[in-house]
Write an enzyme that holds these catalytic residues in place. Structure first.
Site: not given
Length: 158
Positions: A12, A76
Site C-alpha cells: 500500500s 509496518e
C-alpha cells in the site's frame, strides 16, 4: 547531516498520498525492481515479498529521513510483523537506459511466507490507490495483472 535511506515500497506504500502522510519528509525517486522475488498476500492479509526465482517485484523507491524511517517502522510493525532487509534493487531514474543497482530497505515478513490469502478488507482500497499511482509512475499493467490483481480486486470508486 542525518543519514537518509532508500525504501522500496511495494504494497500500500505504492500510494504516494499514504507515504506522504506516514513519512512527511519522504522524497519520491522513481520506480524500482526486485529480481527473483514474488509479491504475495500472506496470512495476515497484507502484502509481503518472498524469494522466488524468475519472478519480480516492482515498487516505488523513496528516500527517507531517519525520522521517516522510524515512523514507517511503527506503521509496518517492525520487528513483529516485518523485518527490514537491505536488498539490491534495480532503480530506474528516467527510463530503462538509466538503470542503477542500489541498496534499499525492503520490509519482509519472514514468518508468514505463503501466499493466496484474502486481503484485509480495509487494505483493498489502499492497494487500489497504490496501483493507480504505480501505473501513473510507469509500472506496467502486465506486472499489476500478473501479481497484484490476483489478490486485489478492482473496486468501483477507483
Amino acid at each position: 547531516m542525518a543519514s537518509k535511506s532508500l525504501y522500496f515500497g511495494y504494497g500500500s506504500n505504492l500510494w504516494k498520498q499514504q507515504m506522504s502522510a506516514r513519512c512527511p519528509e519522504n522524497k519520491y525517486l522513481g520506480i524500482a525492481r526486485l529480481v527473483d522475488w514474488r509479491w504475495i498476500i500472506n496470512e495476515r492479509g497484507y502484502a509481503n515479498v518472498i524469494p522466488s526465482e524468475g519472478d519480480e517485484v516492482w515498487a516505488l523507491l523513496y528516500e527517507l529521513s531517519q525520522s521517516d524511517e522510524k515512523n514507517l517502522d511503527r506503521y509496518e510493525g517492525v520487528p513483529v510483523d516485518y523485518v527490514k532487509q537491505n536488498l539490491q534493487v534495480e532503480y530506474y531514474g528516467h527510463g530503462e537506459e538509466n538503470k542503477k543497482i542500489v541498496e534499499a530497505l525492503v520490509y519482509v515478513d519472514v514468518e508468514r511466507v505463503t501466499g493466496g490469502w484474502p486481503p484485509q478488507t480495509e487494505y483493498i482500497h489502499r492497494m487500489n490507490c497504490g496501483i493507480a499511482d504505480a501505473l501513473a509512475q510507469g509500472i506496467s499493467q502486465t506486472y499489476i495483472s500478473k501479481y497484484l490483481r490476483q489478490s486485489i480486486p478492482e473496486t468501483k470508486e477507483e
